[in-house]
Design a protein around this motif. Sequence first.
Motif, mmCIF file in Angstrom:
data_model
loop_
_atom_site.group_PDB
_atom_site.id
_atom_site.type_symbol
_atom_site.label_atom_id
_atom_site.label_comp_id
_atom_site.label_asym_id
_atom_site.label_seq_id
_atom_site.Cartn_x
_atom_site.Cartn_y
_atom_site.Cartn_z
ATOM 1 N N MET A 1 3.244 41.118 -16.011
ATOM 2 C CA MET A 1 3.596 42.469 -15.557
ATOM 3 C C MET A 1 5.030 42.815 -15.922
ATOM 4 S SD MET A 1 1.839 43.195 -11.920
ATOM 5 C CE MET A 1 1.161 41.689 -11.315
ATOM 6 N N ALA A 2 5.908 41.839 -15.839
ATOM 7 C CA ALA A 2 7.312 42.092 -16.148
ATOM 8 C C ALA A 2 7.531 42.303 -17.643
ATOM 9 C CB ALA A 2 8.164 40.921 -15.666
ATOM 10 N N ARG A 3 6.683 41.719 -18.474
ATOM 11 C CA ARG A 3 6.879 41.785 -19.912
ATOM 12 C C ARG A 3 6.137 42.933 -20.582
ATOM 13 N NH1 ARG A 3 5.624 35.745 -21.800
ATOM 14 N NH2 ARG A 3 7.018 34.643 -20.411
ATOM 15 N N GLY A 4 4.999 43.298 -20.026
ATOM 16 C CA GLY A 4 4.133 44.263 -20.694
ATOM 17 C C GLY A 4 4.670 45.680 -20.652
ATOM 18 N N ASP A 5 4.095 46.527 -21.513
ATOM 19 C CA ASP A 5 4.480 47.932 -21.506
ATOM 20 C C ASP A 5 3.816 48.631 -20.313
ATOM 21 O OD1 ASP A 5 1.848 48.161 -22.261
ATOM 22 O OD2 ASP A 5 2.253 49.146 -24.171
ATOM 23 N N GLY B 1 1.412 50.848 -19.988
ATOM 24 C CA GLY B 1 -0.048 50.874 -19.987
ATOM 25 C C GLY B 1 -0.638 49.538 -19.573
ATOM 26 N N PHE B 2 -0.076 48.453 -20.108
ATOM 27 C CA PHE B 2 -0.550 47.118 -19.759
ATOM 28 C C PHE B 2 -0.275 46.813 -18.299
ATOM 29 C CE2 PHE B 2 -0.058 42.564 -19.259
ATOM 30 C CZ PHE B 2 -1.258 42.114 -19.779
ATOM 31 N N GLN B 3 0.892 47.212 -17.820
ATOM 32 C CA GLN B 3 1.245 46.943 -16.428
ATOM 33 C C GLN B 3 0.262 47.590 -15.461
ATOM 34 O OE1 GLN B 3 5.282 48.290 -16.166
ATOM 35 N NE2 GLN B 3 6.116 46.351 -16.907
ATOM 36 N N GLY B 4 -0.161 48.818 -15.779
ATOM 37 C CA GLY B 4 -1.106 49.505 -14.909
ATOM 38 C C GLY B 4 -2.423 48.753 -14.779
ATOM 39 N N ILE B 5 -2.898 48.217 -15.884
ATOM 40 C CA ILE B 5 -4.141 47.446 -15.854
ATOM 41 C C ILE B 5 -3.919 46.104 -15.179
ATOM 42 C CG2 ILE B 5 -5.857 46.290 -17.312
ATOM 43 C CD1 ILE B 5 -5.372 48.571 -19.351
ATOM 44 N N ASP B 6 -2.825 45.427 -15.520
ATOM 45 C CA ASP B 6 -2.573 44.092 -14.988
ATOM 46 C C ASP B 6 -2.326 44.113 -13.481
ATOM 47 O OD1 ASP B 6 -2.492 41.333 -15.558
ATOM 48 O OD2 ASP B 6 -0.314 41.355 -15.348
ATOM 49 N N VAL B 7 -1.738 45.165 -12.970
ATOM 50 C CA VAL B 7 -1.539 45.268 -11.524
ATOM 51 C C VAL B 7 -2.889 45.275 -10.823
ATOM 52 C CG1 VAL B 7 -0.810 46.856 -9.698
ATOM 53 C CG2 VAL B 7 0.732 46.337 -11.567
ATOM 54 N N ARG B 8 -3.843 45.997 -11.381
ATOM 55 C CA ARG B 8 -5.175 46.053 -10.782
ATOM 56 C C ARG B 8 -5.879 44.699 -10.859
ATOM 57 N NH1 ARG B 8 -4.332 50.952 -13.287
ATOM 58 N NH2 ARG B 8 -4.628 52.790 -11.976
ATOM 59 N N VAL B 9 -5.767 44.041 -11.991
ATOM 60 C CA VAL B 9 -6.387 42.720 -12.146
ATOM 61 C C VAL B 9 -5.748 41.718 -11.184
ATOM 62 C CG1 VAL B 9 -6.722 40.788 -13.755
ATOM 63 C CG2 VAL B 9 -7.096 43.126 -14.523
ATOM 64 N N ALA B 10 -4.433 41.748 -11.086
ATOM 65 C CA ALA B 10 -3.731 40.835 -10.176
ATOM 66 C C ALA B 10 -4.098 41.127 -8.718
ATOM 67 C CB ALA B 10 -2.222 40.950 -10.374
ATOM 68 N N ALA B 11 -4.275 42.395 -8.385
ATOM 69 C CA ALA B 11 -4.662 42.748 -7.010
ATOM 70 C C ALA B 11 -6.055 42.214 -6.693
ATOM 71 C CB ALA B 11 -4.605 44.258 -6.819
ATOM 72 N N VAL B 12 -6.980 42.339 -7.633
ATOM 73 C CA VAL B 12 -8.332 41.801 -7.431
ATOM 74 C C VAL B 12 -8.270 40.280 -7.288
ATOM 75 C CG1 VAL B 12 -10.586 41.463 -8.530
ATOM 76 C CG2 VAL B 12 -9.519 43.721 -8.543
ATOM 77 N N ALA B 13 -7.469 39.634 -8.120
ATOM 78 C CA ALA B 13 -7.325 38.179 -8.051
ATOM 79 C C ALA B 13 -6.736 37.758 -6.712
ATOM 80 C CB ALA B 13 -6.449 37.677 -9.193
ATOM 81 N N PHE B 14 -5.716 38.466 -6.257
ATOM 82 C CA PHE B 14 -5.091 38.129 -4.984
ATOM 83 C C PHE B 14 -6.071 38.321 -3.830
ATOM 84 C CE2 PHE B 14 -2.500 39.313 -1.255
ATOM 85 C CZ PHE B 14 -1.830 38.114 -1.091
ATOM 86 N N LEU B 15 -6.796 39.424 -3.830
ATOM 87 C CA LEU B 15 -7.790 39.661 -2.781
ATOM 88 C C LEU B 15 -8.897 38.606 -2.810
ATOM 89 C CD1 LEU B 15 -8.085 43.547 -2.833
ATOM 90 C CD2 LEU B 15 -6.963 42.109 -1.118
ATOM 91 N N ALA B 16 -9.291 38.191 -3.999
ATOM 92 C CA ALA B 16 -10.303 37.137 -4.106
ATOM 93 C C ALA B 16 -9.778 35.824 -3.529
ATOM 94 C CB ALA B 16 -10.715 36.949 -5.566
#
Length: 164
Positions: free
Chosen positions: A11-15, A17-32
């Motif tokens: 998230m810190a490195r990506g642009d 657009g990537f950050q927006g997607i990665d935040v969602r993926v990380a949130a799903v991973a954290f909730l899981a």
Amino acid sequence: MCLLAVAAVPMARGDEGFQGIDVRVAAVAFLALVAAVARGWAPLIPLAVALVGAGYAAELAVDDAALDLAAPAVAVGLFLAAELAYWSLDERIRTAGDPGQSLRRTAFVALGATAIFVVSSVLLVLADEIRARGLALDLIGAVAAVGVLVAIFATARDQPSKGA
């Protein structure tokens, strides 16, 4: 916390657009991971770790960097996230353990994390020294990466539970 730290790297490195997607993926991973620990659903632990690892791999693919010096730390973070989550599930079983069992398991986790850091660092140095291109080297690298992931998950999952 280990999972969130690893998820923060891409998230810190990506642009943007990537950050927006990665935040969602990380949130799903954290909730899981939270659901796995809170509800005792062990199959969600590898899912959470794999999602964060996939986010990291996607950022590396998008960035197209030659080598990432953070890779050994990311490997350790993923191992610790999985191992500590499984340990939390084992602690849900209320049985008396052997004296010193927690200390032995702590030593095992620390030794495993150290070994993963050393092995992945050595692989990173070797990859930097080879600097060869070609399908054969790519296949060897892919097989090695899959082997490391299989070893991590097998080690984390095969820990004896207190109920056994």
